[in-house]
Write an enzyme that holds these catalytic residues in place. Structure first.
Site, PDB file in Angstrom:
ATOM      1  N   ARG A   1     -48.527  30.317  82.162  1.00  0.00           N
ATOM      2  CA  ARG A   1     -47.290  29.713  82.660  1.00  0.00           C
ATOM      3  C   ARG A   1     -47.406  29.516  84.167  1.00  0.00           C
ATOM      4  O   ARG A   1     -48.013  30.330  84.856  1.00  0.00           O
ATOM      5  CB  ARG A   1     -46.100  30.639  82.431  1.00  0.00           C
ATOM      6  CG  ARG A   1     -45.633  30.770  81.024  1.00  0.00           C
ATOM      7  CD  ARG A   1     -44.462  31.748  80.975  1.00  0.00           C
ATOM      8  NE  ARG A   1     -43.213  31.119  81.394  1.00  0.00           N
ATOM      9  CZ  ARG A   1     -42.444  30.418  80.574  1.00  0.00           C
ATOM     10  NH1 ARG A   1     -42.787  30.261  79.320  1.00  0.00           N
ATOM     11  NH2 ARG A   1     -41.327  29.873  81.002  1.00  0.00           N
TER      12      ARG A   1
ATOM     13  N   GLU B   1     -37.742  21.980  73.882  1.00  0.00           N
ATOM     14  CA  GLU B   1     -36.490  22.157  73.159  1.00  0.00           C
ATOM     15  C   GLU B   1     -35.393  21.548  74.031  1.00  0.00           C
ATOM     16  O   GLU B   1     -35.312  21.871  75.217  1.00  0.00           O
ATOM     17  CB  GLU B   1     -36.217  23.655  72.922  1.00  0.00           C
ATOM     18  CG  GLU B   1     -34.947  23.834  72.106  1.00  0.00           C
ATOM     19  CD  GLU B   1     -34.571  25.287  71.836  1.00  0.00           C
ATOM     20  OE1 GLU B   1     -35.365  26.193  72.142  1.00  0.00           O
ATOM     21  OE2 GLU B   1     -33.457  25.478  71.309  1.00  0.00           O
TER      22      GLU B   1
ATOM     23  N   LYS C   1     -35.297  28.472  81.493  1.00  0.00           N
ATOM     24  CA  LYS C   1     -34.114  27.660  81.201  1.00  0.00           C
ATOM     25  C   LYS C   1     -32.873  28.529  81.023  1.00  0.00           C
ATOM     26  O   LYS C   1     -31.786  28.156  81.442  1.00  0.00           O
ATOM     27  CB  LYS C   1     -34.358  26.830  79.937  1.00  0.00           C
ATOM     28  CG  LYS C   1     -34.959  25.467  80.233  1.00  0.00           C
ATOM     29  CD  LYS C   1     -35.011  24.621  78.990  1.00  0.00           C
ATOM     30  CE  LYS C   1     -36.227  24.968  78.167  1.00  0.00           C
ATOM     31  NZ  LYS C   1     -36.392  24.133  76.967  1.00  0.00           N
TER      32      LYS C   1
HETATM   33  P1  ATP Z   1     -38.205  28.462  79.359  1.00  0.00           P
HETATM   34  O1  ATP Z   1     -39.041  29.680  79.163  1.00  0.00           O
HETATM   35  O2  ATP Z   1     -38.052  28.016  80.754  1.00  0.00           O
HETATM   36  O3  ATP Z   1     -36.891  28.567  78.676  1.00  0.00           O
HETATM   37  P2  ATP Z   1     -39.458  27.192  77.202  1.00  0.00           P
HETATM   38  O4  ATP Z   1     -40.867  27.571  77.075  1.00  0.00           O
HETATM   39  O5  ATP Z   1     -38.504  27.853  76.304  1.00  0.00           O
HETATM   40  O6  ATP Z   1     -39.022  27.296  78.693  1.00  0.00           O
HETATM   41  P3  ATP Z   1     -39.744  24.682  75.932  1.00  0.00           P
HETATM   42  O7  ATP Z   1     -38.779  23.575  75.897  1.00  0.00           O
HETATM   43  O8  ATP Z   1     -40.014  25.426  74.693  1.00  0.00           O
HETATM   44  O9  ATP Z   1     -39.246  25.655  77.065  1.00  0.00           O
HETATM   45  O10 ATP Z   1     -41.094  24.220  76.609  1.00  0.00           O
HETATM   46  C1  ATP Z   1     -41.809  23.072  76.294  1.00  0.00           C
HETATM   47  C2  ATP Z   1     -43.253  23.289  76.682  1.00  0.00           C
HETATM   48  O11 ATP Z   1     -43.363  23.605  78.058  1.00  0.00           O
HETATM   49  C3  ATP Z   1     -43.874  24.429  75.907  1.00  0.00           C
HETATM   50  O12 ATP Z   1     -45.119  23.999  75.414  1.00  0.00           O
HETATM   51  C4  ATP Z   1     -44.046  25.518  76.927  1.00  0.00           C
HETATM   52  O13 ATP Z   1     -45.213  26.246  76.647  1.00  0.00           O
HETATM   53  C5  ATP Z   1     -44.172  24.739  78.238  1.00  0.00           C
HETATM   54  N1  ATP Z   1     -43.690  25.523  79.371  1.00  0.00           N
HETATM   55  C6  ATP Z   1     -42.475  26.090  79.534  1.00  0.00           C
HETATM   56  N2  ATP Z   1     -42.409  26.776  80.682  1.00  0.00           N
HETATM   57  C7  ATP Z   1     -43.602  26.647  81.291  1.00  0.00           C
HETATM   58  C8  ATP Z   1     -44.175  27.118  82.527  1.00  0.00           C
HETATM   59  N3  ATP Z   1     -43.473  27.885  83.377  1.00  0.00           N
HETATM   60  N4  ATP Z   1     -45.442  26.771  82.825  1.00  0.00           N
HETATM   61  C9  ATP Z   1     -46.154  25.994  81.990  1.00  0.00           C
HETATM   62  N5  ATP Z   1     -45.681  25.511  80.826  1.00  0.00           N
HETATM   63  C10 ATP Z   1     -44.430  25.823  80.461  1.00  0.00           C
HETATM   64 MG    MG Z   2     -39.287  27.978  74.316  1.00  0.00          MG
END
Ligand code: ATP
Ligand code: MG
Length: 567
Positions: free
Chosen positions: A267, A43, A277
């Site tokens: 994660r 996102e 984020k």
């Molecule tokens: P955050 O939790 O940091 O806000 P998010 O999951 O909301 O991150 P996205 O932009 O939705 O951020 O993430 C894009 C991809 O990265 C998704 O497929 C998510 O599963 C993966 N992702 C996000 N954080 C991690 C992490 N700590 N380890 C592995 N993969 C991750």
């Molecule tokens: Mg997300």
């Protein structure tokens, strides 16, 4: 000057269940002859962090292994939080990490199709417009132990639903007054299946579709169908989405579209590090750090600015593994892989961070000689350079003690040490200079040129130095961990991660003295300042004012001895 390190370019390919799954699906031809298709779906509401690097390595890495393709898809369904700046930074960071997407996609490209599908679900009696407020919807949802309650609007006729949904789209209703919901099961044990919201009214401009829409699909309604539209065969994401999978499958089955399949992995969590984020945005907005690319941030742009390399990050991500339960990886492991990589590729240079002047009384005044120094003892092809030596040199303040403690082998009155690649010197006295700073007077042995004495005399210490007459000054930024606790989320009730911020995570040294060759450093160069650590030029640097970042310190054995003895 930067050399690539072939060892770390080939990150170990550890076995993992995702690879096994793909191999099996290819073997049984689950998708016929279709190629393996994955996607990385960020996102655009912030910069990528090292957790995303894990997802990127999995999405791109596994597709690559099976000769498949990976799309970069922006899940841009929330115009209030998303910005072009984030889109641009994400593309730059994915490339920097070493990956190139096949197609560049946006969920917003599918807004028209998603709308048509919503109409299709309404017509099939599978979706309805609800007039309950957000609060009321929450109250009706029930809990893990109690079923939810039907909304009084759940049984509206198809005609009424079509009329209201069309008018929602036409902008007739204010924000938050109505939503479109899937009609699934208010008693489902999975809360995500209790008539989830598909569309909300939001009169907000979208960074790509402008004011074309005033209703926006929810992430959960857009995500699975976006996968399907791109014929994603293996949709890999983190564990928190496991409970959403039945919903994604429900939409795909109701619509009868390409059956993308989701697989979840753990994660990446790292000690002393916050990977969320939402939190990282807060640090930036509250100016706890100097922007998204602050070298203390766990963002890819932060690591880049700090001097980390994509090779080391990929090696680390790979070594930290893939599993089905969330855990935590030690930050020391990341640092280990980075040191290992830099040890191979970084050019050596001499820099004195806390200068102390050493005056060689028996060295001819006004004389300069050039000593030859290897650029990288780990890499003979890196060659040598000439470093000027003269009567006055800077050494580290730590490398001299007027009254040496036990086991202190560096310079002190009467002791002889080696100035690296130059000469043996013996300290004689300490004097105050005109400006009040201390100066150490010493003598040198002209026969020890190059750093060895012909009579085989041994010295216990070799020190780096910089000729005072030729030194260039620089600002050095020393970074420590951003948090003081291994788990930054370990805070007292009513507190926050901010309570665990390290107040000393940045130290700025203004008076460092560097060997003159560093005046030509470029942004992408990596250096080992001998005996001090790994450094790189910061983008704040100008020719008149050089700024270097410390990527990582070398391991300091003396600090350990001192700590052990309680000094
Ligand atoms: P955050 O939790 O940091 O806000 P998010 O999951 O909301 O991150 P996205 O932009 O939705 O951020 O993430 C894009 C991809 O990265 C998704 O497929 C998510 O599963 C993966 N992702 C996000 N954080 C991690 C992490 N700590 N380890 C592995 N993969 C991750
Ligand atoms: Mg997300």
């Amino acid at each position: 000057m930067t050399n690539s390190n072939p060892e770390s370019q080939n990150a170990p390919t550890l076995s993992n269940f995702l690879r096994d799954q793909i191999a099996e699906d290819v073997r049984i031809k689950k998708y016929g002859d279709a190629q393996v298709q994955t996607r990385f779906p960020p996102e655009p509401n912030g910069y990528l962090h090292i957790g995303h690097a894990k997802a990127i390595c999995i999405d791109f890495g596994l597709a690559d292994e099976f000769g498949g393709k990976t799309n970069l898809r922006f899940d841009d369904t929330n115009p209030e939080k998303e910005e072009q700046e984030y889109v641009d930074s994400i593309m730059a960071d994915v490339r920097w990490l070493g990956f190139q997407w096949d197609r560049l996609c946006y969920a917003s490209d599918y807004f028209g199709q998603l709308y048509e599908w919503a109409v299709q679900l309404i017509k099939a009696g599978k979706a309805y417009v609800d007039d309950l407020t957000a609060d009321e919807i929450r109250q009706h949802r029930g809990t893990l132990t109690e079923p939810g309650k039907d909304s009084p609007y759940r049984n509206r006729s198809v005609e009424e639903n079509l009329d209201l949904f069309t008018r929602m789209k036409a902008g007739e209703f204010p924000d938050g007054t109505r939503v479109l919901r899937a009609k699934i099961d208010m008693a489902s044990p999975n809360l995500n299946m209790r008539d989830p919201v598909m569309y909300r009214i939001l009169h907000a401009s979208h960074q790509r579709t402008g004011d074309q829409w005033c209703i926006y699909p929810m992430y959960d309604y857009a995500h699975g169908q976006s996968d399907s539209l791109e014929c994603v065969t293996h949709s890999m994401c983190t564990l928190e989405f496991a409970d959403h999978q039945p919903l994604y499958r429900w939409y795909i089955e109701q619509l009868g579209i390409f059956p993308s399949q989701q697989f979840e992995f753990d994660r990446l969590n790292i000690t002393y590090t916050v990977l969320s984020k939402r939190r990282l945005i807060q640090f930036v907005q509250e100016k706890r750090v100097n922007g998204w690319d602050d070298p203390r941030m766990p963002t890819l742009s932060g690591y880049r600015r700090r001097g980390f390399t994509p090779e080391a990050i990929r090696t680390f991500v790979s070594a930290s593994g893939v599993s089905r339960t969330n855990g935590s990886t030690d930050i020391e492991m990341l640092e280990h892989f980075q040191r290992d990589d830099l040890n191979h590729r970084a050019s050596r240079a001499m820099a004195v961070l806390h200068p102390l002047k050493l005056i060689i009384d028996n060295y001819p005044e006004g004389q300069t000689e050039l000593v030859e120094v290897a650029n990288n003892p780990e890499d003979p092809t890196a060659g040598t350079r000439q470093v000027p030596f003269s009567r006055e040199v800077y050494i580290e303040q730590d490398d001299f003690r007027e009254v040496p403690p036990p086991k202190y082998y560096r310079l002190s009155p009467g002791k002889e040490v080696r100035l690296r690649n130059a000469y043996f010197v013996t300290a004689k006295s300490v004097q105050k200079s005109a400006d009040g700073s201390l100066e150490v007077h010493c003598t040198y042995d002209p026969a020890s040129r190059g750093g060895n004495s012909p009579d085989g005399r041994k010295v216990k210490s070799t020190m780096h130095w910089v000729s005072a007459a030729h030194a260039i000054s620089a600002e050095i930024r020393i970074y420590e961990k951003l948090f003081t606790k291994p788990d930054p989320n370990d805070f007292a009730e009513g507190g926050s991660v901010l309570d665990n911020l390290n107040p000393n995570s940045l130290e700025i040294l203004l008076g460092a003295k560097l060997e003159p060759s560093l005046a030509n450093a470029k942004l992408e160069d990596r250096f080992q300042f001998e005996r001090v650590g790994y450094f790189c030029l910061d983008p704040d640097s100008t020719p008149a004012r050089l700024v270097f970042n410390r990527t990582l310190p070398l391991k300091d054995t003396w600090a350990k001895i001192e700590k052990k003895s309680g000094a």
